[in-house]
Design an enzyme around this catalytic site. Structure first.
Site, short mmCIF file in Angstrom:
data_model
loop_
_atom_site.label_atom_id
_atom_site.label_comp_id
_atom_site.label_asym_id
_atom_site.label_seq_id
_atom_site.Cartn_x
_atom_site.Cartn_y
_atom_site.Cartn_z
N CYS A 298 0.83 -1.21 0.00
CA CYS A 298 0.00 0.00 0.00
C CYS A 298 0.87 1.26 0.00
O CYS A 298 0.47 2.29 -0.54
CB CYS A 298 -0.96 -0.01 1.18
N GLU A 395 -4.32 3.66 -7.78
CA GLU A 395 -3.43 2.65 -7.21
C GLU A 395 -3.51 1.37 -8.04
O GLU A 395 -4.60 0.82 -8.24
CB GLU A 395 -3.85 2.35 -5.77
#
Lengths: 486, 303
Positions: A298, A395
């Site tokens: 992440c 992302e």
């Protein structure tokens, strides 16, 4: 590079970690109240080795009734045992867990690599040692919480529900369970459906450690299991690590309730390289920032900003380094890039590669062969992308780096902050004053200087904006599992 | 040869981050080198050795023994390569040349007031010329570290260029003596100066100063070679010397070369180990690969 003469070829022979001593059961039940129990609906799902596509095991799918059972077991353990136990005794259990993880480090590392596809070098050197470190660190705090928060009264919260992702299955379990236990809470943990095995092995370890029944319950399943946990009425706190999309759903469903919540969500970190940086080490840091764990991180440094004056030199060196990354069998000790965690994730990554190419950006992939079976993605670099493209905004959660150039410090700060996320960032320069200037202005929970992806249990980790709220690790991480008054 | 003015060169001091360099080196060391790759690597390393004797008490007898070992590394193991070169003081060049030149082994001679380099340029040039006349194929010179620390980089540069000229056809290895340079930024800068001044090889150490060769220092030098190659397309060789005495470490150096420069450098034209005791450990490992057992040190000749 110069062409090697034929007789100069020197290829490493396979060096696979031996798996003889590792036992994976054909079937795993739910870990509730200190023992493994079958799911009420008798439903099981498969977990697959992403490097071979072979089925590893059948894992129980917890329904609403099972979730309820687990929460009740955790409540009972909280009321009758764990909240009453002197903190120094709690601490002993947590120390024991930490030591047992160290003792079985090899077994955990191998299973982590088999189930999730990550290279054994990483599971052996990063995931498992850090998991043990988190238990050690929090074990030390268990009987010293009053000193952590002087002049305040601290008490535990009760039962916490924890939902963790598939990118660091064991490590995320440790990040969640260790502080919860140290602070006197009991736990219901749901691992990700593609990587449940190390959490279930951890359940076996808890039994060996003699952890009182129900203090930690581990229930496997997919999104609906997680939803049932979040919506259960007897949960005092939810801690979630995962996608921003699911994080938003959780926050919505907890709106108006007194359930506490911490979220650690997605990221799109800027890794900023200045002309005066140590360039060769910066290249290495960029590689570690984005290709570590196949980019399933992440806080991955997925947006690269290079000062325009050095961009061509930097790109050449980066490509050269990418070409020396070894992709293949996650269990081979020389593997740098393992398998993509699941077919679904591979498809997601591929759709972003197509989007980047469609936008007309130049794509470079390292020149490695990809195995026929399994889910694989070559380390990928898009050069000279624009701030307004999909690949620099969303992302990707894969080994895909989007590079931009910049001219001035103000420009790069603006661009780095111009994202809905704010989990991490990296700054590379030889000049200390520049580092301090940027760390105060970058809106990111963690800013690394001249390094990347460094983790330690003493250091709080968490995000700004859509990367979530709450911190894990350090004193900040403890406070997320305590009522602090006075 | 026209003289190049140091100040006209496009070289600048570059930042090197020691922590990052050490982390990268740890990655090289985590590579697992097994089976065929190991045997190939061990033989490759043997063939890259500059078998060295540089002692005040060196004698003809000692040099003779060394030269014999250079081409007969083990009394019973078949199919071994020879070492790359023998490295001796200038006074033994003629003898060494007569003993190894028909074996395809080079003779390297230290020169330029080795190891301190604290002498006059004219003697350094004379010593170099004489060593080459005696038959040296390669000259291992030392840079003037004192001048480097005084900031007289153009002196250091000019001196190397002059010695290079004196070498004629002999290849020049420039010893930076990194153990005396103090930090990695200086190692990179000294590497650049040496390369620009005409070094065919850059070399870490004399072996007389500790620390001698280390992986971090060698990595920075390899990066200087790579930067030069990227800029000009010209290859320069590398020689870590001193402190590499076991086979495992040597193999990790080769991994470092492979991943930093590429396989084109994996031969003794471009890479050397300056060592005396490394050969025996390489041999010990090779024999172990064949027989499955480690032999006692008594089976490997002490030369």
């Amino acid at each position: 590079m110069a062409k090697a003469k034929k007789d100069n070829d020197w290829n490493l022979a396979p060096a696979p970690e031996s798996t003889g001593h590792v036992k994976i059961d054909k079937k795993y039940d739910l870990f509730i109240g200190g023992k493994f129990v079958p799911p009420t609906a008798k439903k099981y799902f498969e977990t697959v080795n992403p490097a071979t596509e072979k089925i590893l095991s059948q894992v129980a799918e917890a329904g609403q009734k099972d979730v309820d059972k687990a929460v009740k077991a955790a409540r009972k353990a909280y009321d009758t045992v764990w909240s009453k136990m002197p903190p120094v005794e709690r601490s002993k259990y947590i120390f024991r867990i930490a030591r047992l993880i160290q003792e079985r480090a090899r077994e955990f590392a191998i299973i982590e690599s088999i189930d999730g596809g990550k290279p054994i070098r990483e599971s052996r050197d990063v995931d498992v040692p850090l998991a043990a470190a988190h238990f050690f660190y929090h074990a030390g705090w268990a009987d010293k919480l009053n000193y952590a928060f002087p002049n305040a009264e601290v008490s535990s919260l009760g039962v916490v529900g924890q939902i963790i992702p598939w990118n660091f299955p064991l490590l995320m379990a440790a990040w969640k369970i260790a502080p919860a236990l140290a602070c006197g809470n009991t736990v219901v943990l749901k691992p990700a459906e593609t990587t449940p095995l190390t959490a279930l092995k951890l359940a076996e370890l808890f039994m060996d450690a003699g952890l009182p029944d129900g203090v930690v319950n581990i229930i496997t399943g997919a999104g609906s299991t997680g939803q049932a946990l979040v919506e259960h009425s007897d949960i005092d706190k939810i801690a979630f690590t995962g996608s921003t999309q699911v994080g938003k759903m959780i926050k919505r469903s907890l709106a108006g309730k007194s359930t506490r919540l911490t979220l650690e969500l997605g990221g799109k970190a800027a890794n900023i390289i200045f002309e005066d940086s140590a360039i060769d080490q910066a290249v290495e840091g960029v590689v570690n920032g984005i290709y570590f764990n196949q980019g399933h991180v992440c806080c991955a440094g997925s947006r690269l900003f290079v000062e325009e004056s050095i961009s061509s030199e930097f790109i050449r060196k980066l490509k050269h380094r990418m070409d020396h990354l070894i992709l293949g069998d996650p269990l081979d000790k020389n593997t740098d890039i393992g398998a993509i965690n699941s077919e679904g994730q591979l498809n997601t990554i591929q759709s972003y590669l197509e989007a980047g190419e469609k936008d007309g950006f130049e794509m470079y992939q390292s020149n490695v062969a990809v195995p026929k079976k399994g889910f694989w993605c070559r380390p990928t670099l898009f050069t000279h992308v624009s701030q307004s493209s999909v690949i620099s905004k969303e992302e990707i959660f894969g080994p895909v780096l989007a590079m931009q150039t910049f001219r001035t410090i103000d420009e790069v700060i603006d661009k780095a902050n111009n994202t809905p996320y704010g989990l991490s960032a990296g700054v590379w320069t030889d000049k200390g004053s520049k580092i301090f200037n940027l760390t105060t202005k970058l809106k990111a929970g963690v800013v690394w200087a001249n390094t990347f992806n460094k983790f330690d249990p003493t250091s709080p980790f968490g995000g700004y904006k859509e990367s979530g709220f709450g911190r894990e690790g350090g004193l900040h991480g403890l406070s997320a599992y305590l009522k602090i008054t006075g | 040869m026209t003289k190049v003015d140091f100040n006209s060169l496009d070289i600048r001091r570059k930042a090197v981050d020691q922590v990052g360099v050490e982390e990268r080196c740890a990655r090289f060391k985590s590579r697992s080198i097994k089976k065929d790759a190991k045997i190939q690597g061990l033989k490759m390393a043997l063939n890259m050795i500059d078998l060295t004797t540089l002692e005040g008490k060196d004698t003809e007898g000692k040099v003779r023994q060394l030269c014999h070992k250079a081409s007969h590394l083990h009394y019973s193991y078949d199919g071994l390569p020879t070492v790359a070169a023998v490295c001796v003081y200038p006074s033994f060049v003629k003898l060494a040349k007569s003993l190894v030149s028909n074996k395809g082994i080079k003779v390297a001679s230290v020169a330029t007031a080795f190891p301190s380099g604290q002498s006059f340029l004219k003697y350094k040039i004379a010593e170099t010329e004489e060593a080459v006349q005696e038959g040296a194929d390669e000259i291992d010179m030392v840079i003037s570290r004192g001048k480097f620390h005084q900031g007289e980089y153009s002196y250091v540069f000019d001196e190397i260029a002059s010695v290079k000229e004196a070498c004629g056809k002999a290849r020049l290895k420039v010893i930076l003596e990194t153990g005396e340079l103090g930090n990695l930024d200086a190692v990179y800068y000294a590497s650049q100066i040496a390369i620009e001044a005409g070094a065919d090889f850059i070399k870490t150490s004399t072996g007389k100063i500790k620390p001698a060769a280390t992986m971090p220092v060698s990595l920075v030098m390899l990066e200087a070679i790579r930067d030069h190659y990227f800029r000009t397309g010209k290859m320069v060789g590398m020689k870590p010397a001193g402190g590499i005495s076991n086979a495992k470490l040597a193999l990790h150096y080769l991994i470092m070369v492979k991943e930093t420069l590429g396989e084109a450098w994996l031969n003794n034209q471009w890479f050397r180990f300056g060592a005396s005791s490394l050969a025996n450990d390489l041999l010990k490992q090779l024999v172990k690969q064949e027989s499955g057992m480690y032999q006692s040190a008594n089976y490997f000749a002490l030369d």
